[in-house]
Design an enzyme around this catalytic site. Sequence first.
Site, mmCIF file in Angstrom:
data_model
loop_
_atom_site.group_PDB
_atom_site.id
_atom_site.type_symbol
_atom_site.label_atom_id
_atom_site.label_comp_id
_atom_site.label_asym_id
_atom_site.label_seq_id
_atom_site.Cartn_x
_atom_site.Cartn_y
_atom_site.Cartn_z
ATOM 1 N N LYS A 79 -0.757 8.469 5.205
ATOM 2 C CA LYS A 79 -0.289 8.238 3.836
ATOM 3 C C LYS A 79 -1.294 8.791 2.812
ATOM 4 O O LYS A 79 -0.913 9.343 1.785
ATOM 5 C CB LYS A 79 -0.056 6.737 3.623
ATOM 6 C CG LYS A 79 1.194 6.248 4.374
ATOM 7 C CD LYS A 79 1.344 4.752 4.366
ATOM 8 C CE LYS A 79 0.418 4.077 5.320
ATOM 9 N NZ LYS A 79 0.839 2.824 5.908
ATOM 10 N N HIS A 112 -8.595 3.473 -0.735
ATOM 11 C CA HIS A 112 -7.630 2.656 -0.007
ATOM 12 C C HIS A 112 -8.320 1.442 0.580
ATOM 13 O O HIS A 112 -9.404 1.545 1.152
ATOM 14 C CB HIS A 112 -7.003 3.486 1.128
ATOM 15 C CG HIS A 112 -6.002 2.703 1.932
ATOM 16 N ND1 HIS A 112 -4.712 2.509 1.508
ATOM 17 C CD2 HIS A 112 -6.115 2.053 3.113
ATOM 18 C CE1 HIS A 112 -4.063 1.781 2.400
ATOM 19 N NE2 HIS A 112 -4.891 1.493 3.379
HETATM 20 N N1 URA Z 1 -1.888 -0.703 7.399
HETATM 21 C C1 URA Z 1 -1.197 0.425 7.610
HETATM 22 O O1 URA Z 1 -0.870 1.156 6.675
HETATM 23 N N2 URA Z 1 -0.875 0.736 8.879
HETATM 24 C C2 URA Z 1 -1.211 -0.019 9.945
HETATM 25 O O2 URA Z 1 -0.894 0.333 11.065
HETATM 26 C C3 URA Z 1 -1.909 -1.212 9.700
HETATM 27 C C4 URA Z 1 -2.250 -1.515 8.414
#
Ligand code: URA
Length: 435
Positions: A187, A82
């Site tokens: 996520k 990520h």
């Molecule tokens: N990216 C994300 O997925 N969440 C955040 O809070 C900031 C950047």
Amino acid sequence: MRMVDLIRKKRHGGELEEREIRFIIEGLVNGTVPDYQMAAWAMAVCFVGMSARETAALTLAMAESGDTVDLSAIAGTKVDKHSTGGVGDKTTLIVAPLVAACGVPVAKMSGRGLGHTGGTVDKLESIAGFHTELSREDFFRQVNEIGVAVIGQSGNIAPADKKLYALRDVTGTVESVPLIASSVMSKKIAAGADAILLDVKFGSGAFMKTADDARTLAEAMVAIGAQVGRRTVAVISDMDQPLGRTVGNALEVREAIEVLRGEGPDDLRELCLVLASHMLVLGGRAADATAARTQLEEAIASGAALRKFADLLAAQGGDAAVANDLSLLPQAEARVAVKAAGAGYVAGIDAEQIGLAAMILGAGRAEKDDAIDHAVGLELVAKLGDAVEAGDTLAVLHARADDDKAKQAAASVAAAYRFSPSRPDVQPLLQGIVG
Ligand code: URA
């Protein structure tokens, strides 16, 4: 339990228990905690912070608020990657086939771009026929057969995060390390990988403006991974200028293929090799990053990484011939050069302004449902530290026509460049590893 009491407890610096955090997140999702209370709580977190235990509990509660993917049908240690977001960041296009060619299975869910940063799914869709909607069964089968698949993110991954992020966005509560860390990690955890490699960026094109802030965020995310049993490593990298030389979907695919061929810009190639080497270690395919790098360099030199990319394209309906013939990618008709007004050294390239220019040309979307033009974008000819004379080309726009949009984009590119009379110190792209 009452939400107002939990807001007060946080505001006074108290540590919330896991059951209290679950109450908040369940209430957010089912509507029993109204937006104004949720926003008040987020503001209290911004001021007071959260302990590592609270942050891990929040992450898990958000990860479990929707679909969770079980990747156990795929053999081997699955490592996800990520990036916290950046302009010209096409690393997934390179790293996914590269590590798959070295035996680490990559079952990747990626997003579309919104605002000035592009999404991997949009970039891949610039290849004729490529589709990113696979059933779960086909997704698993493809990773087991060829070692790699890239699909669009399911709409119901971590819905609590989606709701909370939308509220944070309009209540000035985005900039909080525990809230960002739990948002990203929820996520990743829901997406099911055994281990996670994070590319945490800092600079003009990133959320975190300094290397120190990026390190703090990286440490928070690595700590969450440790608490929830997902081995996590973070690479801290500079986003004070766009990564590589291209911004825009098909242009970024072209540059990714160049790196897979052993060509392409040094900064992009180096970052990809570092990210991929940590993925090989996390996936149990190399004892350390040095041994991993040797394997990765061999995979590029032998053509195995490029062949894996072609396999990925073919498996998902794309024109695999693109891997060997870049002229098959969509191309915009017009080229517009942005020239230097005076002489000097390039001392800064505001990545956000460059991303904005690409968006004006049609490469990105302002609203979630906007259509994008895969062919347009820009190439940076001058990068940080380069010496330029008046009239030298700084960047070349790839546009549909030399019209008002191109003029506006050219002005945004010109405004992104900062010059100094003497050669500036260019800080290293890589600023450390956490985990
Ligand atoms: N990216 C994300 O997925 N969440 C955040 O809070 C900031 C950047």
